[in-house]
Write a protein that holds these residues in place. Structure first.
Motif, PDB file in Angstrom:
ATOM      1  N   SER A 160       0.957  -1.093   0.004  1.00 28.26           N
ATOM      2  CA  SER A 160      -0.037  -0.068   0.034  1.00 28.26           C
ATOM      3  C   SER A 160       0.797   1.288   0.027  1.00 28.26           C
ATOM      4  N   GLU A 161       0.341   2.312   0.069  1.00 28.01           N
ATOM      5  CA  GLU A 161       1.044   3.661   0.251  1.00 28.01           C
ATOM      6  C   GLU A 161       1.874   3.508   1.373  1.00 28.01           C
ATOM      7  N   LYS A 162       1.547   3.011   2.495  1.00 23.43           N
ATOM      8  CA  LYS A 162       2.233   2.967   3.873  1.00 23.43           C
ATOM      9  C   LYS A 162       3.587   1.966   3.387  1.00 23.43           C
ATOM     10  N   THR A 163       3.750   1.105   2.674  1.00 24.07           N
ATOM     11  CA  THR A 163       4.850   0.285   2.449  1.00 24.07           C
ATOM     12  C   THR A 163       5.864   1.135   2.080  1.00 24.07           C
ATOM     13  N   LYS A 164       7.024   1.375   3.060  1.00 23.63           N
ATOM     14  CA  LYS A 164       8.175   2.015   2.677  1.00 23.63           C
ATOM     15  C   LYS A 164       9.506   1.195   2.435  1.00 23.63           C
ATOM     16  N   VAL A 165       9.509  -0.131   2.726  1.00 17.12           N
ATOM     17  CA  VAL A 165      10.640  -1.045   2.700  1.00 17.12           C
ATOM     18  C   VAL A 165       9.989  -2.397   2.156  1.00 17.12           C
ATOM     19  N   VAL A 166      10.685  -3.064   1.398  1.00 19.89           N
ATOM     20  CA  VAL A 166      10.355  -4.668   1.144  1.00 19.89           C
ATOM     21  C   VAL A 166      11.770  -5.200   1.033  1.00 19.89           C
ATOM     22  N   SER A 167      12.179  -5.965   2.009  1.00 17.60           N
ATOM     23  CA  SER A 167      13.151  -6.720   1.941  1.00 17.60           C
ATOM     24  C   SER A 167      13.139  -8.161   2.158  1.00 17.60           C
ATOM     25  N   VAL A 168      13.751  -8.835   1.011  1.00 15.22           N
ATOM     26  CA  VAL A 168      13.673 -10.405   1.018  1.00 15.22           C
ATOM     27  C   VAL A 168      14.922 -10.999   0.642  1.00 15.22           C
ATOM     28  N   ASN A 169      15.042 -12.157   1.050  1.00 13.35           N
ATOM     29  CA  ASN A 169      16.325 -12.883   0.386  1.00 13.35           C
ATOM     30  C   ASN A 169      15.918 -13.606  -0.853  1.00 13.35           C
ATOM     31  N   ASN A 191       2.777  -1.286  -6.938  1.00 11.52           N
ATOM     32  CA  ASN A 191       1.622  -1.009  -5.806  1.00 11.52           C
ATOM     33  C   ASN A 191       1.985  -0.136  -4.692  1.00 11.52           C
ATOM     34  N   SER A 192       3.382   0.344  -5.023  1.00 13.39           N
ATOM     35  CA  SER A 192       4.057   1.295  -3.920  1.00 13.39           C
ATOM     36  C   SER A 192       5.334   1.964  -4.308  1.00 13.39           C
ATOM     37  N   ASP A 193       5.938   2.721  -3.707  1.00 12.14           N
ATOM     38  CA  ASP A 193       6.984   3.388  -3.893  1.00 12.14           C
ATOM     39  C   ASP A 193       8.182   2.907  -2.830  1.00 12.14           C
ATOM     40  N   ALA A 194       7.993   1.727  -2.578  1.00 12.01           N
ATOM     41  CA  ALA A 194       8.851   1.361  -1.154  1.00 12.01           C
ATOM     42  C   ALA A 194      10.336   1.156  -1.880  1.00 12.01           C
ATOM     43  N   TYR A 195      11.289   1.305  -1.005  1.00 13.43           N
ATOM     44  CA  TYR A 195      12.829   0.725  -1.240  1.00 13.43           C
ATOM     45  C   TYR A 195      12.700  -0.706  -1.450  1.00 13.43           C
ATOM     46  N   ILE A 196      13.428  -1.404  -2.332  1.00 12.19           N
ATOM     47  CA  ILE A 196      13.298  -2.723  -2.436  1.00 12.19           C
ATOM     48  C   ILE A 196      14.802  -3.081  -2.132  1.00 12.19           C
ATOM     49  N   VAL A 197      15.151  -4.227  -1.052  1.00  9.43           N
ATOM     50  CA  VAL A 197      16.277  -4.803  -0.659  1.00  9.43           C
ATOM     51  C   VAL A 197      16.260  -6.260  -0.977  1.00  9.43           C
ATOM     52  N   ILE A 198      17.421  -6.502  -1.588  1.00  7.96           N
ATOM     53  CA  ILE A 198      17.781  -7.930  -1.863  1.00  7.96           C
ATOM     54  C   ILE A 198      18.795  -8.636  -1.253  1.00  7.96           C
ATOM     55  N   ASP A 215      16.119  -4.602 -10.939  1.00 11.27           N
ATOM     56  CA  ASP A 215      15.693  -3.503 -10.740  1.00 11.27           C
ATOM     57  C   ASP A 215      15.405  -3.222  -9.257  1.00 11.27           C
ATOM     58  N   CYS A 216      16.309  -3.916  -8.382  1.00 13.62           N
ATOM     59  CA  CYS A 216      16.358  -3.657  -6.790  1.00 13.62           C
ATOM     60  C   CYS A 216      17.047  -2.496  -6.560  1.00 13.62           C
ATOM     61  N   ASP A 217      16.421  -1.861  -5.368  1.00 17.41           N
ATOM     62  CA  ASP A 217      17.394  -0.573  -5.049  1.00 17.41           C
ATOM     63  C   ASP A 217      18.580  -0.850  -4.149  1.00 17.41           C
ATOM     64  N   PHE A 218      18.674  -1.905  -3.621  1.00 17.66           N
ATOM     65  CA  PHE A 218      19.867  -2.284  -2.731  1.00 17.66           C
ATOM     66  C   PHE A 218      20.052  -3.839  -2.803  1.00 17.66           C
ATOM     67  N   PHE A 219      21.317  -4.310  -2.906  1.00 23.16           N
ATOM     68  CA  PHE A 219      21.637  -5.643  -3.082  1.00 23.16           C
ATOM     69  C   PHE A 219      22.913  -6.093  -2.166  1.00 23.16           C
ATOM     70  N   VAL A 220      22.745  -6.886  -1.297  1.00 14.12           N
ATOM     71  CA  VAL A 220      23.765  -7.306  -0.518  1.00 14.12           C
ATOM     72  C   VAL A 220      24.332  -8.690  -0.484  1.00 14.12           C
TER      73      VAL A 220
END
Length: 406
Positions: A160-169, A191-198, A215-220
């Motif tokens: 939703s618009e409340k989602t700010k981060v999605v982080s999954v392995n 569905n959101s403008d969240a930061y995506i972390v992989i 097209d992730c924002d971060f990858f570690v």
């Protein structure tokens, strides 16, 4: 041609014995062994180049700087980052995830939401819990089914618009399950403008990474799981995002100007590389990339997948043995228990007496263990140097443990 004996000959440690038996190393999800070529590069730094980087005009400092920046460019190519300055050296995936969660603090507020999954390592749970404590944000968790497969219908409900981060392995360290990160990223972008972390700690050693395609924002990821020394790792972040966020640590290297009245920060990547880096380790990480590229991503993935298929088939022929995530798409890991044997570590200790190294316990994934109502599992995890003969020894060892512990 893929020659397993030639591959094994590059790892001197595989020649040693443990408890009077040839070493069978099946704990690669915890850390991989290092090829001689990587160790030689690490040693060469300390015996021929030892100097701090970016700070000296003398010859050794210049040479060390050139080697570390060459390593950065190798890693840029390895993950297909657009720019080399989007590649930040860290101590490992854990530091990368903590860095991201910290610098995002100012971007979240009370009742914002962070989405993670049930399959996460503690390193991709606790930093987000800490961020929630700092900001008042809420944590939401994508559940799994009895096969360990993520239930993405819940992601649809959560976004939703409340989602700010999605982080999954990308790959579960405990079960080896390959998560559909491409689908997760697509749903999030829609569905959101969240930061995506992989979290790529368990994927970078096993198959090719393309952060631009993802097209992730971060990858570690961590270096020590992909044939490089411990204490090495990478945070990739998109240029415009890293430039817009505050530093993580303060100190040397990350400043442009410093006075008692105020400080300005260096350009990327140095903004996020405060202090003296692990120069020898970072250079050796580039050598590990060389090893993987020379061996070939396709060769590595094909060999490890065949090993996994063979191991699962052989283990499942043991009566009373359960493989967790058996029906899910997996790579590199088979995680199992024996019926009627309550402590996985007992199995692990018997295997160790036979020279077989596996990991037992909850694998820093206690929520997964709670879901399956178990204390832990026996985890065998594979690398490019493992063989069918080693799996046969594992299976015989498990049978012996079953006989002894039943």
């Amino acid at each position: 041609m893929f020659d397993i004996q030639e591959i094994r000959s590059q790892f001197s440690i595989l020649n040693r014995q443990v408890n009077g038996k040839p070493l069978v190393y099946l704990d690669n999800a915890a850390t991989s062994q290092k090829p001689d070529s990587v160790l030689e590069v690490w040693k060469k730094y300390y015996t021929e180049l030892n100097a701090n980087v970016h700070r000296g005009i003398h010859t050794l400092s210049q040479l060390a700087t050139e080697e570390m920046e060459l390593s950065r460019r190798k890693i840029q190519k390895f993950i297909n980052a657009e720019h080399d300055f989007e590649v930040i050296f860290t101590k490992g995936a854990t530091e990368g995830l903590n860095l991201i969660s910290y610098i995002l603090t100012q971007k979240l507020k009370k009742d914002d939401e962070i989405i993670i999954s049930y399959l996460e390592h503690h390193s991709n749970i606790v930093p987000w819990q800490l961020l929630c404590e700092r900001t008042g944000a809420k944590l939401k968790v994508i559940p799994i089914d009895e096969n360990g497969i993520l239930q993405l219908d819940y992601l649809d409900q959560y976004l939703s618009e409340k989602t700010k981060v999605v982080s999954v392995n990308q790959v579960s360290n405990a079960l080896g399950i390959v998560n559909p990160v491409e689908e997760i990223i697509a749903k999030t972008r829609k569905n959101s403008d969240a930061y995506i972390v992989i979290d790529g700690a368990q994927s970078a050693p096993h198959f090719q990474i393309d952060v631009q395609k993802l097209d992730c924002d971060f990858f570690v990821f961590s270096g020590h799981k992909m044939y490089a020394p411990m204490g090495t790792g990478i945070l990739y972040g998109k240029q415009e995002i890293l430039e817009s966020l505050p530093p993580f640590h303060g100190g040397g290297e990350m400043i442009a100007t410093c006075s008692f009245e105020g400080t300005t920060y260096a350009a990327l990547p140095f903004k996020y590389e405060a202090g003296t880096p692990n120069v020898g380790g970072n250079i050796a990480l580039g050598a590990a990339v060389d090893f993987i590229e020379k061996t070939g991503h396709e060769n590595i993935q094909r060999h490890e997948n065949v090993l996994l298929e063979y191991a699962q088939k052989q283990l499942l022929e043991i009566e009373g043995l359960k493989v967790y995530g058996e029906k899910a798409k997996r790579t590199g890991v088979v995680s199992f228990n024996l019926e009627g044997i309550g402590i996985a570590s007992d199995v692990g200790m018997i295997l160790d007496k036979m020279g077989i190294a596996v990991r037992t316990g909850h694998h820093c994934t206690q929520p997964i263990m709670d879901f399956f109502n178990i204390a832990g599992t026996v985890r065998a995890s594979f690398a490019v140097y493992n063989t069918f003969q080693e799996i046969d020894l594992l299976v015989e060892g498990v049978k012996k443990a079953q006989r002894m512990l039943s």
